[in-house]
Design an enzyme around this catalytic site. Structure first.
Site, PDB file in Angstrom:
ATOM      1  N   GLU A 109      -1.005  -3.271  -6.008  1.00 15.18           N
ATOM      2  CA  GLU A 109      -0.780  -3.134  -4.491  1.00 15.18           C
ATOM      3  C   GLU A 109      -1.660  -3.687  -3.424  1.00 15.18           C
ATOM      4  OE1 GLU A 109       1.264   1.509  -5.656  1.00 15.18           O
ATOM      5  OE2 GLU A 109      -1.134   1.213  -5.300  1.00 15.18           O
ATOM      6  N   GLU A 164      -4.859  -1.259  -1.024  1.00 20.79           N
ATOM      7  CA  GLU A 164      -3.965  -0.371  -1.914  1.00 20.79           C
ATOM      8  C   GLU A 164      -3.023   0.288  -1.231  1.00 20.79           C
ATOM      9  OE1 GLU A 164      -4.313   3.097  -4.981  1.00 20.79           O
ATOM     10  OE2 GLU A 164      -6.044   2.174  -4.335  1.00 20.79           O
ATOM     11  N   ASP A 172       0.849  -0.268  -0.971  1.00 23.20           N
ATOM     12  CA  ASP A 172       2.023   0.797  -1.407  1.00 23.20           C
ATOM     13  C   ASP A 172       2.943   1.246  -0.387  1.00 23.20           C
ATOM     14  OD1 ASP A 172       2.641   3.146  -3.436  1.00 23.20           O
ATOM     15  OD2 ASP A 172       2.072   4.417  -1.256  1.00 23.20           O
TER      16      ASP A 172
END
Length: 238
Positions: free
Chosen positions: A123, A47, A51
């Site tokens: 993400e 994640e 991102d």
């Protein structure tokens, strides 16, 4: 892992390292319940990576596409594209909630529909795809979704500007503030439409229909601006 296979097929993704995909689809609660017997770690590191990759791709897309926009406007557009609600919506489109591996406690409390979980999983999927196939593959995957989302965001911004423009005109020309009222609503609860009218100094200036009262008011403002432009309205101060 049938859910992951369905996900890959549904969005035309094919991983070289299936373990990266499994990790992207593994919530921390799954690890907490299964401990060391789990075949992967959770998706939080992926994640973090996804991102950063999304921030770069969105920034590059906006920079290349809108060559005249100042930095502040580009920043606002990027923030709207990568905010939690936006990415959670994209996750829903490709069924990430159903494919996510999570603990029973998290699932029983609505974890598959929780916005933060959906956003984080999208993400993480981006991060996994980046590690598996690199930036071009990620760009090819996310760009169609981002294009559609960008159109919605720009359209919504245009609607908001219509209400602002109408208020600025009305206050400057007539010293009046537009008043919006809901005329009627129709349709079932999950598909309601609202007819909204905007009045300026008691004069019905425009009407609009929307799936919410706010959307109807935005449409009414656009209608009023069109009527003003075409000189179809008469106000007391004329």
């Amino acid at each position: 892992m049938p859910n992951a296979s369905s996900l890959i097929q549904g969005v035309d993704l094919e991983f070289n390292n299936i373990m990266l995909l499994k990790q992207a689809l593994t919530h921390r609660s799954f690890i907490n319940e299964h401990g060391v017997s789990s075949d992967t770690g959770d998706n939080e590191r992926l994640e973090f990576l996804g991102d950063a990759v999304l921030d770069f791709l969105v920034g590059d897309m906006l920079y290349q596409r809108y060559t005249d926009l100042p930095e502040g406007d580009l920043t606002r557009l990027r923030a709207a594209l990568v905010r939690t609600e936006s990415l959670a919506g994209l996750a829903r489109q490709i069924g990430l909630g159903n494919a996510l591996r999570m603990g029973k406690g998290e699932e029983n409390t609505g974890g598959r529909e929780r916005l933060t979980n959906l956003c984080a999983t999208f993400e993480a999927l981006v991060g996994a795809l980046y590690l598996d196939q690199g930036l071009p593959a990620v760009k090819g995957f996310v760009t169609p979704y981002l294009d559609s989302l960008l159109e919605q965001i720009i359209s919504a911004a245009s609607d908001r500007d219509a209400r602002s423009s109408l208020q600025e005109w009305s206050q400057a020309e007539l010293n009046q503030t537009p008043v919006y009222r809901t005329v009627s609503s129709s349709g079932p609860d999950h598909q309601k439409e609202f007819l909204v009218e905007v009045l300026i100094g008691g004069v019905a200036a425009g009407q609009g229909v929307g799936r919410s009262k706010q959307a109807g008011a935005q449409a009414a403002a656009r209608s009023a601006l069109d009527n003003i432009k075409e000189n179809r309205l008469r106000f007391a101060s004329d």
